[in-house]
Design a protein around this motif. Structure first.
Motif: not given
Length: 272
Positions: A105-131
């Motif tokens: 059950w995924a109420p707000s985000l696409v499940p991990g098994l269905l995510q695209t690379p660009a979508y994944i990068r967008a999820l981490f874009a607001t974090t302080p993680r290194a590229k």
């Protein structure tokens, strides 16, 4: 009363022991000979079907020359292995890899098994993680998708909240690509994607996302995704409650064909 069977901690302990053995390129029988233990016992421990004694874990970790930090983590797992539920970051990927079926059950985000690379990068874009760290996480998450298309493809049933389709994760192009990917994957025989439309009133999905893992020869486990950390539930009554919740959400959701038309409609707006 006998201890719980294949608890989340017992399975995580088994995953850790197996990973350490494979890192040394040892087979089960070879490790058993070096540690003077039974191969069958080691196999049972690695699958979480049995819980070794602390001294047996110590023997194996000494043979495998496991680093102090990992050794401490595994000892903590064996000390609490018989506790049925667990709020901790366990090995989610191993559950995906070894499950016989998965319901999410995924109420707000696409499940991990269905995510695209660009979508994944967008999820981490607001974090302080290194590229470099973000790219490593993208690659790991993409590797997980193989369970849906491998020879023994995982039966995967997902119910998405309609909000998943409308959240602007990464912008219009990223969302359009993501929805096209969801549509493509949903047509696989082992994958079912349905959408729960907005305005359904009160339902059990309002209390947060969850995943139910079923296994061929082990009890099911429920995974709860939290903002900081993850939860794993194993108790029979808790699992039954979440299975009932999943069925309630399925009853409220659109059919697969109706869900596909809804996703196509949102996609058309994004591409306009």
């Amino acid at each position: 009363m006998s201890p719980p069977f294949a608890t989340p901690r017992a399975r995580a302990l088994g995953f850790g022991m197996k990973k350490a053995r494979l890192a040394r390129k040892l087979g089960v029988r070879e490790l058993a000979r070096l540690a003077q233990l039974s191969p069958q016992e080691i196999s049972n421990w690695e699958h979480g079907k049995r819980v070794p004694r602390p001294e047996e874990v110590a023997t194996i970790l000494a043979v495998l020359r496991v680093a102090p930090d990992e050794r401490a983590r595994l000892f903590d797992l064996v000390r609490h292995a018989n506790e049925p539920d667990w709020l901790a970051a366990a090995t989610f990927v191993e559950y995906e890899r070894t499950a016989s079926a998965m319901v999410q059950w995924a109420p707000s985000l696409v499940p991990g098994l269905l995510q695209t690379p660009a979508y994944i990068r967008a999820l981490f874009a607001t974090t302080p993680r290194a590229k470099a760290d973000i790219e490593e996480r993208v690659m790991r998450r993409l590797a997980r998708r193989e369970v849906l298309s491998s020879r023994h493809a995982l039966p995967f049933r997902a119910v998405l909240g309609e909000a998943v389709l409308h959240l602007n994760i990464g912008g219009r192009e990223v969302m359009a690509e993501q929805l096209r990917h969801v549509l493509a994957v949903s047509r696989a025989r082992n994958v079912s994607v349905r959408v729960l439309p907005e305005g359904c009133g009160h339902h059990p999905g309002l209390y947060g996302p969850f995943v139910i893992f079923d296994f061929a020869d082990l009890p099911p486990i429920v995974y709860l995704e939290l903002y900081r950390g993850n939860g794993y539930l194993y108790h029979r009554e808790h699992v039954a409650d979440y299975r009932s919740a999943a069925e309630s959400l399925s009853a409220l959701a659109l059919s697969e064909s109706e869900s596909e038309r809804l996703i196509q409609g949102v996609l058309a707006e994004l591409e306009a």
